[in-house]
Design an enzyme around this catalytic site. Structure first.
Site, PDB file in Angstrom:
ATOM      1  N   ASP A  20       0.835  -1.210   0.000  1.00 54.99           N
ATOM      2  CA  ASP A  20       0.000   0.000   0.000  1.00 54.99           C
ATOM      3  C   ASP A  20       0.867   1.257   0.000  1.00 54.99           C
ATOM      4  OD1 ASP A  20      -2.352   1.386  -0.052  1.00 54.99           O
ATOM      5  OD2 ASP A  20      -2.808   1.114   2.069  1.00 54.99           O
ATOM      6  N   HIS A  37       2.540   3.611  -9.005  1.00 54.48           N
ATOM      7  CA  HIS A  37       2.402   2.179  -9.283  1.00 54.48           C
ATOM      8  C   HIS A  37       3.644   1.642 -10.012  1.00 54.48           C
ATOM      9  CE1 HIS A  37      -1.534   2.196  -7.644  1.00 54.48           C
ATOM     10  NE2 HIS A  37      -2.083   2.920  -8.601  1.00 54.48           N
ATOM     11  N   LEU A 131      11.236 -20.134  -5.492  1.00 51.06           N
ATOM     12  CA  LEU A 131      10.278 -19.233  -4.819  1.00 51.06           C
ATOM     13  C   LEU A 131       8.915 -19.412  -5.465  1.00 51.06           C
ATOM     14  CD1 LEU A 131       9.637 -16.757  -2.945  1.00 51.06           C
ATOM     15  CD2 LEU A 131      10.219 -15.299  -4.893  1.00 51.06           C
TER      16      LEU A 131
HETATM   17  C1  FPP Z   1      -1.981   0.124  -3.411  1.00 48.90           C
HETATM   18  O1  FPP Z   1      -1.520   1.470  -3.362  1.00 48.90           O
HETATM   19  C2  FPP Z   1      -1.433  -0.548  -4.594  1.00 48.90           C
HETATM   20  C3  FPP Z   1      -2.178  -1.067  -5.622  1.00 48.90           C
HETATM   21  C4  FPP Z   1      -3.653  -1.018  -5.667  1.00 48.90           C
HETATM   22  C5  FPP Z   1      -1.536  -1.677  -6.809  1.00 48.90           C
HETATM   23  C6  FPP Z   1      -0.351  -2.530  -6.525  1.00 48.90           C
HETATM   24  C7  FPP Z   1       0.445  -2.638  -7.747  1.00 48.90           C
HETATM   25  C8  FPP Z   1       1.786  -2.606  -7.826  1.00 48.90           C
HETATM   26  C9  FPP Z   1       2.690  -2.584  -6.659  1.00 48.90           C
HETATM   27  C10 FPP Z   1       2.447  -2.552  -9.145  1.00 48.90           C
HETATM   28  C11 FPP Z   1       2.702  -3.759  -9.922  1.00 48.90           C
HETATM   29  C12 FPP Z   1       2.538  -5.067  -9.274  1.00 48.90           C
HETATM   30  C13 FPP Z   1       2.972  -6.217  -9.860  1.00 48.90           C
HETATM   31  C14 FPP Z   1       2.730  -7.523  -9.163  1.00 48.90           C
HETATM   32  C15 FPP Z   1       3.696  -6.222 -11.146  1.00 48.90           C
HETATM   33  P1  FPP Z   1      -2.582   2.627  -3.411  1.00 48.90           P
HETATM   34  O2  FPP Z   1      -2.752   3.036  -4.825  1.00 48.90           O
HETATM   35  O3  FPP Z   1      -3.850   2.200  -2.723  1.00 48.90           O
HETATM   36  O4  FPP Z   1      -1.854   3.743  -2.587  1.00 48.90           O
HETATM   37  P2  FPP Z   1      -2.529   4.866  -1.682  1.00 48.90           P
HETATM   38  O5  FPP Z   1      -3.115   4.160  -0.480  1.00 48.90           O
HETATM   39  O6  FPP Z   1      -1.384   5.737  -1.334  1.00 48.90           O
HETATM   40  O7  FPP Z   1      -3.560   5.557  -2.521  1.00 48.90           O
END
Ligand code: FPP
Length: 257
Positions: A20, A37, A131
């Site tokens: 997150d 992201h 893994l």
């Molecule tokens: C949460 O942060 C994150 C996500 C909803 C997306 C997770 C994706 C990645 C880490 C990128 C790629 C992943 C892979 C497996 C290739 P948020 O957007 O909710 O952050 P915030 O709470 O600050 O708004």
């Protein structure tokens, strides 16, 4: 995966992560959320490296929840592009390093191109053992539990399973990741202290660790801190501290510990 029930495991066999804070990481830099992201995807690579280096046998990442489909169309589109790019670019290298990749969640909700890449990544890497990388995509813990219940109900209706044969073990065998030990350690970055519909069944006895660090800023030092903290925890699995110190407990029924 190695398992030694006579000694407390000092390194988690299975690590589960809610990644997150990507959006806030970008907003703090006055950049669009998609930049966060992208930075998050780089942190995923670091996390995979860390697990391989530390002998952690399984890593499960929450990449996209069932609820994330409700985000603005532009952000969902950008995330889909990012997933597709990652699948196109990273799978060969992960395969070379012995990583088995799989996806848990409602795959049918993704477009054809992503689904085809997911299927291919799983097929290519299925025999790897260094893994086990599981990516939860369009995943929800409640969905997972309902899915398991439906699958058992279908078998009962067809006469393949008797209702009184349904116990925790039978149920656990229908849940995602049933072939892995349950997560020993759960990490959530970004400051919130919730499980947010991730692996609800599987986390029953998991140690939880939270950090304010935003996911794109997570590095080996952050992960080492989580592992050090985990190594100090006493896992009792419902027993007393005295029982635990007398001998590391055998696995309680249904936990695969
Ligand atoms: C949460 O942060 C994150 C996500 C909803 C997306 C997770 C994706 C990645 C880490 C990128 C790629 C992943 C892979 C497996 C290739 P948020 O957007 O909710 O952050 P915030 O709470 O600050 O708004």
């Amino acid at each position: 995966m190695p398992s030694d029930a006579t000694q407390p495991a000092r390194v988690p066999r299975h690590l589960a992560v809610i990644m997150d804070g990507n959006g806030r990481w970008a907003e703090r830099r006055r950049r669009p959320r998609v930049i966060g992201h992208r930075a998050g995807a780089r942190a995923v690579q670091n996390c995979v490296d860390f697990c391989i280096e530390h002998g952690i046998g399984a890593l499960t990442l929450f990449a996209f929840s069932s609820e994330n489909w409700g985000r603005p169309e532009e952000e969902v589109g950008a995330l889909m592009k990012l997933f597709l790019n990652a699948l196109e670019r990273e799978v060969d290298e992960l395969h070379r390093r012995g990583v088995r990749i799989r996806f848990i969640g409602q795959r049918e909700r993704f477009g054809d191109a992503i689904r085809a890449r997911m299927d291919a990544a799983e097929a290519t890497t299925r025999d790897n053992t260094v893994l086990h990388l599981s990516v939860a995509a369009s995943y929800g813990g409640r969905w997972d539990i309902v899915n398991a219940a439906r699958s058992l109900a279908e078998d009962v209706a067809a006469g393949r399973v008797k209702p009184d044969a349904i116990d925790e073990h039978a149920f656990a065998s229908r849940i995602a990741l049933s072939d892995l030990p349950p997560p020993d350690l759960f990490i959530r970055t970004g400051g919130d202290t919730r499980v947010s519909n991730f692996l609800l069944w599987q986390l029953a006895y998991t140690e939880l660790w939270f950090t304010e660090t935003l996911w794109p800023d997570v590095d080996a030092a952050t992960l080492r801190q989580a592992l050090d903290d985990y190594a100090m925890r006493e896992r009792r699995f419902g027993l007393t501290g005295a029982q635990v110190s007398a001998s590391f407990p055998p696995p309680p029924a249904g936990t695969d510990e």
